[in-house]
Scaffold this active site. Structure first.
Site, PDB file in Angstrom:
ATOM      1  N   SER A 160      71.437  -7.223 107.962  1.00 13.03           N
ATOM      2  CA  SER A 160      71.626  -8.511 107.295  1.00 13.03           C
ATOM      3  C   SER A 160      71.708  -9.615 108.336  1.00 13.03           C
ATOM      4  O   SER A 160      72.168  -9.393 109.456  1.00 13.03           O
ATOM      5  CB  SER A 160      72.905  -8.485 106.444  1.00 13.03           C
ATOM      6  OG  SER A 160      73.219  -9.753 105.936  1.00 13.03           O
ATOM      7  N   ASP A 161      71.234 -10.813 107.940  1.00 13.10           N
ATOM      8  CA  ASP A 161      71.445 -11.961 108.823  1.00 13.10           C
ATOM      9  C   ASP A 161      72.716 -12.686 108.393  1.00 13.10           C
ATOM     10  O   ASP A 161      73.465 -12.198 107.551  1.00 13.10           O
ATOM     11  CB  ASP A 161      70.228 -12.902 108.790  1.00 13.10           C
ATOM     12  CG  ASP A 161      69.988 -13.504 107.411  1.00 13.10           C
ATOM     13  OD1 ASP A 161      70.848 -13.309 106.539  1.00 13.10           O
ATOM     14  OD2 ASP A 161      68.969 -14.156 107.226  1.00 13.10           O
ATOM     15  N   LYS A 162      72.975 -13.847 108.949  1.00  9.32           N
ATOM     16  CA  LYS A 162      74.244 -14.541 108.701  1.00  9.32           C
ATOM     17  C   LYS A 162      74.377 -15.013 107.265  1.00  9.32           C
ATOM     18  O   LYS A 162      75.483 -15.259 106.782  1.00  9.32           O
ATOM     19  CB  LYS A 162      74.374 -15.738 109.657  1.00  9.32           C
ATOM     20  CG  LYS A 162      73.324 -16.817 109.417  1.00  9.32           C
ATOM     21  CD  LYS A 162      73.476 -17.948 110.405  1.00  9.32           C
ATOM     22  CE  LYS A 162      72.429 -19.040 110.162  1.00  9.32           C
ATOM     23  NZ  LYS A 162      72.535 -20.112 111.142  1.00  9.32           N
ATOM     24  N   THR A 163      73.238 -15.143 106.536  1.00  8.80           N
ATOM     25  CA  THR A 163      73.312 -15.593 105.156  1.00  8.80           C
ATOM     26  C   THR A 163      73.498 -14.448 104.179  1.00  8.80           C
ATOM     27  O   THR A 163      73.657 -14.665 102.999  1.00  8.80           O
ATOM     28  CB  THR A 163      72.023 -16.340 104.772  1.00  8.80           C
ATOM     29  OG1 THR A 163      70.915 -15.442 104.843  1.00  8.80           O
ATOM     30  CG2 THR A 163      71.773 -17.511 105.689  1.00  8.80           C
TER      31      THR A 163
END
Length: 382
Positions: A377-380
């Protein structure tokens, strides 16, 4: 007949525009479907122009004034045209429909059919109460597991309700050259809004005056640190530029004044809510496997029952005894305890995941999610 000096093309164009406006008004009266966002459009990249232009050009295009704001008459007109600044509630299935749907599961239907066969067998031969007891047990298993699943799903299906908390109750706006406090749901595009420390941003705003405003965008972009805002455009991407603040985020420092550029379902949070509401209810891997298993078990049980029924006919067994024995064979091949075992296992797993801050919306998804080893996952969160 067209008057002299009047262009026929202009007349046709005006007629077409008027007809379109009338059709749009009729659609709004029928249920507001004209303003309903298309799920396919929501999936596209967010495009905005409001952060790229100067403050004067923005106010000119939106028909507002950076100090005096809108007039009350114009604000009321826009409110009637665009609708209130709220997120459209998702279509809610009544609780009793959700409860009934628990009984339409393939496994539940198989056990229900087995229970009916037990009662039929008891009705044909009531010399022994074994079939009656077994039928009652199967009925109890179906009811208890359905109630269990219903309770667990009702606890989990609260995702959309969280969006209701993003809208602050009041907003400080400039109208007719005066500073007024109005319900946030009455904000319209072009309103000039003041924001201070501790306020929730009531709509998507373009910053036109800034005094060290910082906002918490963690709920939107995943940024853990407060983000400073400015008047100038710093990025072509509207999510990255510093002269925009978004509906539902929190002002954690400073003050600012902004012009409302998007409201309600058209805000960034509104797009997210729309995508969440439009997500389809696809069958999970576990549901597909159970469906195949139920079909295989049903075919096997019916085939075995039919074989024994034919054998009974060949041996000249009495019709009643033969039918009761056939029904018993069919019921005996149904795994009565498997439904309760699967439901309890998924529920216990969901509770363990909840302790680790993982919310499972559907109980059937636990099996798929629980079998993952790594989530990228990325930061969002995407």
């Amino acid at each position: 007949m067209v008057k002299e000096g009047v262009n026929e093309l202009d007349v046709a164009r005006q007629y077409s525009e008027t007809s379109a406006k009338v059709s749009e008004a009729i659609e709004k009266k029928k249920g507001g479907k004209a303003n309903a966002p298309d799920p396919e459009d929501l999936k596209k990249e967010l495009e905005m122009w409001q952060h790229k232009v100067s403050v004067d050009e923005l106010c000119d295009k939106l028909g507002t004034h950076p100090d005096n704001g809108l007039t009350t008459a114009e604000a009321n007109k826009r409110l009637a045209s665009d609708g209130p600044n709220v997120l459209s509630p998702p279509k809610v299935t009544p609780w009793y429909i959700k409860l009934l749907l628990q009984f339409t599961d393939f496994f539940s239907m198989l056990l229900s059919a087995a229970a009916i066969l037990c009662f039929v067998g008891y009705g044909l031969d009531n010399s022994t109460q074994d079939n009656l007891y077994l039928g009652c047990v199967l009925t109890g298993v179906v009811i208890v597991t359905a109630l269990f699943s219903f309770y667990q799903n009702m606890k989990s299906e609260k995702t959309m309700e969280a969006f209701k908390n993003f809208l602050p109750p009041q907003a400080l706006v400039h109208r007719d050259g005066k500073q007024l406090q109005i319900p946030a749901k009455d904000l319209v595009v072009g309103d000039v809004v003041d924001v201070k420390l501790g306020d929730k941003i009531p709509a998507d705003l373009r910053i036109i005056k800034n005094a060290k405003l910082k906002v918490d965008n963690s709920s939107l972009t995943g940024e853990p640190e407060p983000q400073a805002r400015s008047i100038e455009c710093t990025d072509e991407n509207p999510l990255e530029t510093k002269n925009l603040t978004f509906f539902g985020t929190l002002a954690v420092d400073g003050t600012a004044t902004g012009v409302v550029v998007l409201t309600g379902d058209r805000t960034v949070f509104g797009r997210i809510a729309g995508l969440a509401a439009a997500s389809g209810n696809e069958e999970t891997t576990l549901q597909i496997e159970i469906h195949h298993f139920v079909i295989a078990i049903a075919i096997y049980a019916l085939s075995l029952g039919l074989i024994f029924f034919i054998v009974g006919i060949i041996k000249n067994t009495g019709w009643i005894s033969n039918i009761v024995f056939t029904l018993s064979i069919i019921v005996a091949n149904v795994p009565e305890g498997l439904l309760a075992t699967v439901t309890v296992s998924l529920t216990l797993t969901a509770k363990r995941m909840a302790k680790k801050q993982v919310l499972v919306k559907k109980l059937e998804c636990v099996e798929t999610l629980g079998s993952t080893t790594t989530i990228c996952s990325d930061k969002t969160g995407t």
